[in-house]
Design a protein around this motif. Structure first.
Motif, PDB file in Angstrom:
ATOM      1  N   ALA A  79       0.713  -1.272   0.130  1.00 43.38           N
ATOM      2  CA  ALA A  79       0.039  -0.176  -0.045  1.00 43.38           C
ATOM      3  C   ALA A  79       0.873   1.372  -0.124  1.00 43.38           C
ATOM      4  O   ALA A  79       0.613   2.192  -0.825  1.00 43.38           O
ATOM      5  CB  ALA A  79      -0.936   0.126   1.360  1.00 43.38           C
ATOM      6  N   ARG A  80       1.907   1.389   0.876  1.00 43.20           N
ATOM      7  CA  ARG A  80       2.794   2.495   0.899  1.00 43.20           C
ATOM      8  C   ARG A  80       3.555   2.569  -0.536  1.00 43.20           C
ATOM      9  O   ARG A  80       3.789   3.837  -0.932  1.00 43.20           O
ATOM     10  CB  ARG A  80       3.719   2.252   2.134  1.00 43.20           C
ATOM     11  CG  ARG A  80       4.721   3.367   2.246  1.00 43.20           C
ATOM     12  CD  ARG A  80       3.833   4.729   2.643  1.00 43.20           C
ATOM     13  NE  ARG A  80       4.766   5.882   2.572  1.00 43.20           N
ATOM     14  CZ  ARG A  80       4.598   7.098   2.395  1.00 43.20           C
ATOM     15  NH1 ARG A  80       3.482   7.249   1.868  1.00 43.20           N
ATOM     16  NH2 ARG A  80       5.591   7.975   2.630  1.00 43.20           N
ATOM     17  N   GLU A  81       3.997   1.576  -1.041  1.00 42.79           N
ATOM     18  CA  GLU A  81       4.724   1.538  -2.240  1.00 42.79           C
ATOM     19  C   GLU A  81       3.645   2.331  -3.557  1.00 42.79           C
ATOM     20  O   GLU A  81       4.476   3.193  -4.036  1.00 42.79           O
ATOM     21  CB  GLU A  81       5.120   0.184  -2.792  1.00 42.79           C
ATOM     22  CG  GLU A  81       5.868   0.110  -4.261  1.00 42.79           C
ATOM     23  CD  GLU A  81       5.805  -1.405  -4.612  1.00 42.79           C
ATOM     24  OE1 GLU A  81       5.972  -1.784  -5.642  1.00 42.79           O
ATOM     25  OE2 GLU A  81       5.861  -2.377  -3.521  1.00 42.79           O
ATOM     26  N   ARG A  82       2.670   1.727  -3.328  1.00 46.60           N
ATOM     27  CA  ARG A  82       1.406   2.522  -4.388  1.00 46.60           C
ATOM     28  C   ARG A  82       1.496   3.889  -4.223  1.00 46.60           C
ATOM     29  O   ARG A  82       1.219   4.763  -4.953  1.00 46.60           O
ATOM     30  CB  ARG A  82       0.419   1.879  -4.306  1.00 46.60           C
ATOM     31  CG  ARG A  82       0.241   0.659  -4.921  1.00 46.60           C
ATOM     32  CD  ARG A  82      -1.048  -0.237  -5.141  1.00 46.60           C
ATOM     33  NE  ARG A  82      -1.902   0.324  -4.159  1.00 46.60           N
ATOM     34  CZ  ARG A  82      -3.313  -0.278  -4.229  1.00 46.60           C
ATOM     35  NH1 ARG A  82      -3.720  -1.181  -4.964  1.00 46.60           N
ATOM     36  NH2 ARG A  82      -3.921   0.141  -3.099  1.00 46.60           N
ATOM     37  N   GLU A  83       1.426   4.564  -2.752  1.00 41.22           N
ATOM     38  CA  GLU A  83       1.286   5.766  -2.504  1.00 41.22           C
ATOM     39  C   GLU A  83       2.370   6.487  -2.956  1.00 41.22           C
ATOM     40  O   GLU A  83       2.195   7.703  -3.584  1.00 41.22           O
ATOM     41  CB  GLU A  83       0.959   6.018  -0.969  1.00 41.22           C
ATOM     42  CG  GLU A  83      -0.146   5.356  -0.291  1.00 41.22           C
ATOM     43  CD  GLU A  83      -0.260   5.461   1.032  1.00 41.22           C
ATOM     44  OE1 GLU A  83       0.839   5.930   1.803  1.00 41.22           O
ATOM     45  OE2 GLU A  83      -1.224   5.149   1.766  1.00 41.22           O
ATOM     46  N   ASP A 120      12.825   1.329  -2.916  1.00 44.42           N
ATOM     47  CA  ASP A 120      13.338   0.663  -1.767  1.00 44.42           C
ATOM     48  C   ASP A 120      12.404  -0.176  -1.217  1.00 44.42           C
ATOM     49  O   ASP A 120      12.889  -1.335  -0.545  1.00 44.42           O
ATOM     50  CB  ASP A 120      13.869   1.751  -0.815  1.00 44.42           C
ATOM     51  CG  ASP A 120      15.129   2.576  -1.302  1.00 44.42           C
ATOM     52  OD1 ASP A 120      15.788   2.001  -2.255  1.00 44.42           O
ATOM     53  OD2 ASP A 120      15.392   3.471  -0.975  1.00 44.42           O
ATOM     54  N   LEU A 121      11.185   0.135  -0.906  1.00 41.45           N
ATOM     55  CA  LEU A 121      10.157  -0.631  -0.354  1.00 41.45           C
ATOM     56  C   LEU A 121       9.947  -1.955  -1.253  1.00 41.45           C
ATOM     57  O   LEU A 121       9.405  -3.000  -0.504  1.00 41.45           O
ATOM     58  CB  LEU A 121       8.959   0.247  -0.195  1.00 41.45           C
ATOM     59  CG  LEU A 121       8.888   1.405   1.084  1.00 41.45           C
ATOM     60  CD1 LEU A 121       7.313   1.922   0.907  1.00 41.45           C
ATOM     61  CD2 LEU A 121       9.437   0.784   2.321  1.00 41.45           C
ATOM     62  N   MET A 122       9.980  -1.807  -2.312  1.00 42.13           N
ATOM     63  CA  MET A 122       9.660  -2.799  -3.093  1.00 42.13           C
ATOM     64  C   MET A 122      10.576  -4.134  -2.795  1.00 42.13           C
ATOM     65  O   MET A 122      10.429  -5.074  -2.740  1.00 42.13           O
ATOM     66  CB  MET A 122       9.814  -2.794  -4.746  1.00 42.13           C
ATOM     67  CG  MET A 122       9.654  -3.742  -5.540  1.00 42.13           C
ATOM     68  SD  MET A 122       9.507  -3.309  -7.408  1.00 42.13           S
ATOM     69  CE  MET A 122       9.016  -1.631  -7.525  1.00 42.13           C
ATOM     70  N   LEU A 181       4.283   5.779  -5.306  1.00 41.67           N
ATOM     71  CA  LEU A 181       4.536   5.816  -7.032  1.00 41.67           C
ATOM     72  C   LEU A 181       3.565   6.963  -7.533  1.00 41.67           C
ATOM     73  O   LEU A 181       3.959   7.608  -8.231  1.00 41.67           O
ATOM     74  CB  LEU A 181       4.124   4.400  -7.660  1.00 41.67           C
ATOM     75  CG  LEU A 181       5.178   3.334  -7.462  1.00 41.67           C
ATOM     76  CD1 LEU A 181       4.590   2.126  -7.826  1.00 41.67           C
ATOM     77  CD2 LEU A 181       6.426   3.659  -8.203  1.00 41.67           C
ATOM     78  N   VAL A 182       2.292   6.978  -6.812  1.00 40.30           N
ATOM     79  CA  VAL A 182       1.330   7.996  -7.137  1.00 40.30           C
ATOM     80  C   VAL A 182       1.987   9.353  -6.894  1.00 40.30           C
ATOM     81  O   VAL A 182       1.704  10.262  -7.615  1.00 40.30           O
ATOM     82  CB  VAL A 182       0.195   7.867  -6.363  1.00 40.30           C
ATOM     83  CG1 VAL A 182      -0.921   8.749  -6.609  1.00 40.30           C
ATOM     84  CG2 VAL A 182      -0.617   6.504  -6.984  1.00 40.30           C
ATOM     85  N   ALA A 183       2.809   9.534  -5.864  1.00 40.41           N
ATOM     86  CA  ALA A 183       3.328  10.779  -5.305  1.00 40.41           C
ATOM     87  C   ALA A 183       4.403  11.154  -6.290  1.00 40.41           C
ATOM     88  O   ALA A 183       4.946  12.141  -6.140  1.00 40.41           O
ATOM     89  CB  ALA A 183       3.598  10.858  -4.157  1.00 40.41           C
ATOM     90  N   GLY A 184       4.845  10.193  -7.155  1.00 39.09           N
ATOM     91  CA  GLY A 184       5.937  10.274  -7.977  1.00 39.09           C
ATOM     92  C   GLY A 184       7.371   9.943  -7.333  1.00 39.09           C
ATOM     93  O   GLY A 184       8.442  10.435  -8.000  1.00 39.09           O
ATOM     94  N   ASP A 185       7.561   9.486  -6.139  1.00 41.85           N
ATOM     95  CA  ASP A 185       8.587   9.152  -5.204  1.00 41.85           C
ATOM     96  C   ASP A 185       9.078   7.830  -5.889  1.00 41.85           C
ATOM     97  O   ASP A 185       8.807   6.815  -4.961  1.00 41.85           O
ATOM     98  CB  ASP A 185       8.709   9.352  -3.962  1.00 41.85           C
ATOM     99  CG  ASP A 185       9.843   9.410  -3.276  1.00 41.85           C
ATOM    100  OD1 ASP A 185      10.990   8.877  -3.848  1.00 41.85           O
ATOM    101  OD2 ASP A 185       9.920   9.922  -2.065  1.00 41.85           O
ATOM    102  N   SER A 186       9.494   7.459  -7.020  1.00 40.59           N
ATOM    103  CA  SER A 186       9.750   6.003  -7.564  1.00 40.59           C
ATOM    104  C   SER A 186      11.110   5.521  -6.866  1.00 40.59           C
ATOM    105  O   SER A 186      11.024   4.297  -6.498  1.00 40.59           O
ATOM    106  CB  SER A 186      10.033   6.056  -9.140  1.00 40.59           C
ATOM    107  OG  SER A 186      10.900   6.918  -9.534  1.00 40.59           O
TER     108      SER A 186
END
Length: 62
Positions: free
Chosen positions: A29-33, A45-47, A35-40
């Motif tokens: 869930a945090r990873e998706r947030e 790192d979370l991935m 990505l949406v915010a543009g912090d790839s």
């Protein structure tokens, strides 16, 4: 970096299956947030952490 991976692996080994599943869900869930915010970079790192936990869980189920 290797110490970090080892630490994540040790933590994953100490978790129950339920704890692993909860952590994986939260990381996803945090990873998706991120990505949406543009912090790839942070998402990537979370991935890595999420995949380490997934690997531990999958290894137990084999």
């Amino acid at each position: 970096m290797e110490e970090r991976a080892r630490g994540i692996g040790d933590a994953a080994d100490a978790m129950t299956d339920d704890e692993l599943e909860t952590a994986i869900t939260a990381l996803h869930a945090r990873e998706r947030e991120l990505l949406v915010a543009g912090d790839s970079e942070a998402a990537f790192d979370l991935m890595g952490t999420k995949f380490a936990l997934l690997s531990t869980l999958e290894g137990r189920r084999r």
